[in-house]
Write a protein that holds these residues in place. Structure first.
Motif, PDB file in Angstrom:
ATOM      1  N   ASN A 147      -5.408  11.097  -2.810  1.00 30.30           N
ATOM      2  CA  ASN A 147      -6.638  10.690  -2.134  1.00 30.30           C
ATOM      3  C   ASN A 147      -6.503  10.728  -0.625  1.00 30.30           C
ATOM      4  N   GLU A 148      -5.366  10.227  -0.199  1.00 26.46           N
ATOM      5  CA  GLU A 148      -5.148  10.175   1.246  1.00 26.46           C
ATOM      6  C   GLU A 148      -5.056  11.571   1.838  1.00 26.46           C
TER       7      GLU A 148
ATOM      8  N   VAL B 110      -9.330   1.796   2.989  1.00 30.07           N
ATOM      9  CA  VAL B 110      -8.765   0.903   1.975  1.00 30.07           C
ATOM     10  C   VAL B 110      -8.122  -0.309   2.632  1.00 30.07           C
TER      11      VAL B 110
ATOM     12  N   GLY C 229       2.151   4.763  -0.674  1.00 27.17           N
ATOM     13  CA  GLY C 229       1.441   6.003  -0.945  1.00 27.17           C
ATOM     14  C   GLY C 229       0.272   6.227  -0.026  1.00 27.17           C
ATOM     15  N   PHE C 230      -0.103   5.181   0.688  1.00 25.56           N
ATOM     16  CA  PHE C 230      -1.211   5.334   1.626  1.00 25.56           C
ATOM     17  C   PHE C 230      -0.689   5.733   2.998  1.00 25.56           C
TER      18      PHE C 230
ATOM     19  N   TYR D 186       0.818  -1.214   0.000  1.00 24.22           N
ATOM     20  CA  TYR D 186       0.000   0.000   0.000  1.00 24.22           C
ATOM     21  C   TYR D 186       0.847   1.257   0.000  1.00 24.22           C
TER      22      TYR D 186
ATOM     23  N   GLU E 221      -1.522   9.007  -7.026  1.00 24.55           N
ATOM     24  CA  GLU E 221      -2.975   9.015  -6.853  1.00 24.55           C
ATOM     25  C   GLU E 221      -3.336   8.707  -5.399  1.00 24.55           C
ATOM     26  N   ASN E 222      -2.662   7.690  -4.849  1.00 25.07           N
ATOM     27  CA  ASN E 222      -2.901   7.336  -3.440  1.00 25.07           C
ATOM     28  C   ASN E 222      -2.627   8.514  -2.529  1.00 25.07           C
ATOM     29  N   ASN E 223      -1.473   9.147  -2.754  1.00 22.56           N
ATOM     30  CA  ASN E 223      -1.109  10.324  -1.962  1.00 22.56           C
ATOM     31  C   ASN E 223      -2.225  11.350  -1.999  1.00 22.56           C
TER      32      ASN E 223
ATOM     33  N   TRP F  38       0.379   5.534  -9.651  1.00 20.92           N
ATOM     34  CA  TRP F  38      -0.547   4.960  -8.683  1.00 20.92           C
ATOM     35  C   TRP F  38      -0.310   5.526  -7.294  1.00 20.92           C
ATOM     36  N   ILE F  39       0.959   5.606  -6.936  1.00 21.60           N
ATOM     37  CA  ILE F  39       1.311   6.155  -5.632  1.00 21.60           C
ATOM     38  C   ILE F  39       0.905   7.623  -5.537  1.00 21.60           C
TER      39      ILE F  39
ATOM     40  N   ALA G 200       4.217   7.785   3.422  1.00 20.57           N
ATOM     41  CA  ALA G 200       3.506   7.822   2.143  1.00 20.57           C
ATOM     42  C   ALA G 200       4.167   8.776   1.166  1.00 20.57           C
TER      43      ALA G 200
END
Lengths: 400, 531
Positions: free
Chosen positions: B481-482, B208, B166-167, B164, B477-479, B474-475, B405
């Motif tokens: 969103n988080e 998530v 980036g989360f 996971y 994007e995760n960053n 992807w990371i 992250a």
């Protein structure tokens, strides 16, 4: 009998020079004099009276702490059996000595001291009081330094007397010696009461002082918290930022209320408790005087018994020393009577004093408790109001 | 971060424009036993599911109508069930108030590792019972338990970090090596149990991660934990990224491109680390223009903001600690003062020779009683304050996850840059080789084979680069969103915290004022006499 409490409250007195004698004193205007190690505080002592023994109806003099000590010592010396009103402590940590709070506390205590003397049936007649209230600064200084050498009873003496008393008690317990102390139940009870009372009161006063500190600490931490929260508000967006900032401000406001109440608590609750402790300590000193007086009359009585026996012996043998012995005996008898009188007066006075003391203390404590409760209620209400006023603002922040 | 964010928050009565007394009465209207489990009724309509505390602070109504009563449950300060009093909002379901996972850690037991060791008891360890209650269908069950040891948590957390990236993954509990030596065994085990429970609950609160396979396996699979500790890529380390094609062809352990795209791990991927270090140095000094640059200004701004936030949170958290201590001390000293007066009262009564003493004793008793009550109120106030302000500590702890992250992103970017750089140098090598050897007699088998090899390497590196870029995106994007989730939830949680804190202060201040008001009343006769 109301004990004057306010900072500058002379006893309420009849307005005009009626037949009622009045004597009203106040200790005011502390001023720092001199510099460096020699520095000290001087006070203005204002006397208003219609008593004829006094010169004039109003007098203002300048006095310093050691003058008050002189007065205490003189009264203690002359009025054995009376509970002399206590003085505030002599020493204080150097840097604390000139802090505004300390100065004010001392002034109040000194004002109380003189007023209590002026309200006391016996003490108010004292010549030394008159001297204290009227003579010039220079004269006072001369008197003080002269008489300090001659008459001042050092604390060491008092301690020694107590030690004697204690050791005597031990000796009795161990069966070593005949007790040279009163054995009456009343006396024992009184002594035990006073000594125990001091312990209890000292503990209460200690906690009261700590409580003052806690108020200050809580105030400080709220202030720091408020500041930190304000800094946080800068990191956050409009809504939350505003909420934080409001909270921070309110926290600081509450902090100030706590600081204020800490001061009130110190003056109106802790100080009266301290005063109570001092009063009890003063009573202990009076008890020591009683012990000394008892010892004296007891020893004289014993000596007389011996002298009587001796005299009888001499008379039987028709000795030419009979004359001499008779004279001696007569003198001793007189001394003994005087000693007994002194002792009995002390006992009498003490009985009156203790009754008065209990009444006065109930009143003093009642007032102190009332102020304490009032102060705490006031604080808590102010705190509740302050925080409550924040709620609608917080509401607004979340609905936006 | 958890937070019933939008739904739940709207439901909270604090939003409704009602009168104050009603508003605060709501907080108190559910006369719950302090130890009751709020999650047992997750669908209750009022603020319960969102009110994070097991003991409600006093309501205004309470203050006015309920005289102090030692059996007063609301605000009685009865010992908190520490296992359920975890951080605000984190226990509760995030998006949908009707789905939940509740995890409890309990029942520590000593177990022995079966070993051939001659020394008995040399391989003992502690296991904990991890019980999960949930209504999420994915779990295929509503209640189940497994036994896990601390090492398993380390494994779980390691695997989550890998999967996971980036989360904002909640930080796992410390190994606390020092404490394990210094503390009493029982104390230490208890401390650990609490930490484990907190950690698992935080994981379950993450929208998530709660759905992750890793967590599921941890919570459900009986017996030994089926997760392997982080993949040993030692061989990867030794061979370096250059040897990828050989590995792909079976020369050595297979290494899928996505694994190559995993960040280099210190201590294992030495060679790769060297390469990436070289690259980052190149980046820093701008010797070759880096093909991919962190151009996202918005991201950089956010990063700065996070840093500042962390700083201020740390400060606020510290001051909150100090505040809590000051409140505690106040309560304690009040109590001591009350006690001193109780003793005095007893003493005066026993020794009374004058009526004045009895009167004084009675006055003292009133004062003492009030002082002791006030002391108790201060301590209760503090219990609640601790819970409210805990939100600050929680978010401070979360900042570590944020670091992680954001670091994932940076390292992913570095990997991309390294691969791009690698690719570019391979290509130029290939061109040079071709140019150089074309002068020699063409058709040489060796030469052709070498060229083919180079081409294959280039192709593999190209693939790895593409994977790395996909990872990176992807990371990113995760960053994003988080960060958004963090902002929303933080807002909600902090506002809750502020409100809770303030309501609490008001409630107790009122109670305390009440107590003292009575005493002031009772002693008012002294006030009159005092000129």
């Amino acid at each position: 009998m109301a004990s004057p409490r306010g900072p500058q409250s002379p006893r309420s007195s009849p307005s005009s020079a009626s037949s009622q004698p009045y004597l009203s004193v106040s200790v005011t205007d502390p001023v720092k004099m001199g510099t460096g190690v020699q520095a000290y505080i001087s006070y203005r002592v204002i006397t208003k009276t219609n008593m004829t023994e006094y010169q004039g109806s109003e007098k203002i003099v300048i006095r310093r702490y050691s003058d008050f000590v002189w007065l205490y010592d003189r009264l203690f010396e002359k009025y054995k059996g009376v509970f002399i009103p206590p003085l505030p402590e002599k020493s204080a940590v150097e840097k604390f000595r000139f802090s505004a709070e300390f100065i004010e506390m001392r002034r109040q205590a000194l004002d109380l001291f003189v007023n209590r003397i002026a309200s006391h049936q016996e003490l108010r007649q004292s010549e030394d009081l008159r001297t204290f209230l009227q003579v010039d600064e220079e004269v006072m200084e001369r008197i003080r330094s002269y008489e300090t050498g001659l008459f001042k009873k050092k604390p060491a003496d008092l301690i020694q007397i107590f030690k004697d008393v204690q050791s005597k008690v031990t000796d009795v317990v161990l069966g070593k010696e005949k007790p040279v102390e009163e054995s009456s139940e009343d006396y024992e009870k009184l002594k035990h009461y006073i000594f125990e009372l001091e312990n209890h009161l000292a503990e209460a006063q200690k906690q009261a002082y700590r409580l003052v500190k806690r108020h200050r600490e809580l105030g400080n931490s709220l202030s720091d918290f408020g500041k930190a929260v304000k800094l946080l508000s800068a990191c956050e967006g409009d809504n939350l930022g505003k909420a934080f900032s409001e909270l921070g401000a309110k926290s600081e406001a509450v902090s100030m209320k706590l600081q204020k109440e800490a001061h009130e608590l110190l003056m109106n609750f802790e100080e009266p408790l301290k005063d109570y402790v001092r009063a009890v300590q003063s009573i202990k000193a009076t008890i020591a005087e009683r012990v000394a007086a008892f010892k004296q009359q007891y020893e004289l009585a014993e000596t007389i018994k011996l002298k009587e026996i001796n005299l009888d012996k001499l008379m039987l043998t028709r000795s030419d020393r009979v004359r001499e012995a008779e004279l001696e005996y007569k003198e001793l008898k007189k001394e003994s009577e005087e000693a007994t009188e002194r002792f009995e007066m002390i006992v009498r006075l003490m009985n009156e004093e203790i009754a008065r003391f209990q009444e006065q203390k109930t009143l003093d404590m009642g007032i102190a408790f009332h102020e304490f409760a009032k102060g705490q209620a006031r604080l808590a209400t102010a705190v509740a109001d302050a925080w409550r006023s924040l709620l609608p603002k917080l509401e607004a922040c979340s609905t936006t | 971060m958890m937070g019933s964010a939008n739904d739940g928050f709207e439901e909270a009565p604090l939003h409704s424009p009602r009168e104050k007394s009603e508003l605060h009465h709501d907080f108190n209207s559910v006369d719950r036993h302090p130890l009751s489990d709020p999650l047992l009724s997750p669908t209750s309509p009022n603020s319960n599911t969102h009110h994070p505390h097991d003991i409600d602070p006093p309501a205004y109504a309470d203050v006015i109508f309920t005289p102090f009563d030692s059996s007063d449950i609301n605000g009685s300060g009865s010992p908190l069930d520490t296992s359920s009093s975890s951080s605000p909002s984190h226990v509760f379901s995030p998006s949908n108030s009707s789905d939940y996972i509740k995890i409890t850690v309990s029942n520590p037991q000593k177990e022995q590792e079966p070993s051939n060791s001659l020394v008995p008891g040399s391989n003992t360890f502690v296991t904990y019972l991890v019980t999960t209650r949930t209504n999420i269908p994915d779990f295929g069950g509503s209640e189940f338990s497994v036994r896990r040891r601390f090492r398993d948590i380390i494994t779980l957390s390691g695997r989550l970090s890998e999967s996971y990236r980036g989360f904002f993954i909640p930080p796992r509990p410390d190994k606390s090596v020092v404490e394990s030596q210094v503390m009493q065994k029982q104390e230490f085990v208890e401390q650990r149990r609490v930490a484990l429970e907190k950690y698992l609950r935080r994981l379950a609160a993450h929208p998530v991660i709660r759905k992750s396979e890793e967590l599921k396996m941890f919570l459900q699979v009986q017996g030994k934990l089926p997760l392997l500790p982080t993949t040993d890529v030692a061989s990867r380390m030794l061979d370096g990224a250059v040897k990828i094609p050989k590995q792909l062809l079976g020369d050595g352990p297979a290494l899928a491109p996505h694994e190559a795209a995993q960040p280099a791990k210190a201590g294992r991927d030495l060679l790769r680390l060297f390469k990436e270090l070289k690259q980052s140095v190149a980046n820093d000094w701008g010797s070759a223009k880096p093909p991919v640059v962190e151009e996202d200004k918005e991201f950089l701004e956010k990063k700065d903001r996070m840093q500042e936030l962390e700083l201020q949170l740390s400060n606020a958290s510290q001051q909150a600690e100090a505040l809590v201590k000051a409140q505690q001390d106040m309560g304690e000293t009040m109590g001591e003062l009350g006690l001193a007066f109780i003793k005095l009262t007893k003493f005066e009564n026993e020794e009374a020779m004058f009526n004045a003493q009895r009167v004084r004793a009675a006055d003292m008793k009133n004062l003492a009683t009030a002082t002791v009550k006030a002391s108790r109120f201060y301590r209760e106030l503090n219990l609640h304050t601790v819970k409210h302000l805990d939100t600050l500590h929680e978010y401070l702890g979360l900042m570590m996850s944020v670091h992680g992250a954001l670091a994932d992103r940076s390292s992913a970017l570095l990997t991309v840059q390294t691969l791009l750089s690698e690719l570019s140098s391979l290509q130029s090598r290939s061109e040079k080789f071709e140019a150089a050897t074309s002068k020699i007699f063409g058709g040489d088998k060796t030469r052709i084979r070498k060229l083919e090899e180079l081409q294959e390497t280039i192709k593999a590196t190209e693939d790895a680069k593409n994977v790395a870029i996909r990872q990176y995106e992807w990371i990113k994007e995760n960053n994003r969103n988080e960060l958004e989730r963090l902002d929303t939830e933080r807002q909600a949680d902090f506002l809750d915290m502020l409100k809770g804190f303030v309501v609490n202060q008001v409630g107790y201040a009122e109670k305390i004022a009440n107590v003292w008001g009575k005493v002031a009343e009772e002693t008012s006769n002294y006030a009159r006499e005092n000129s």
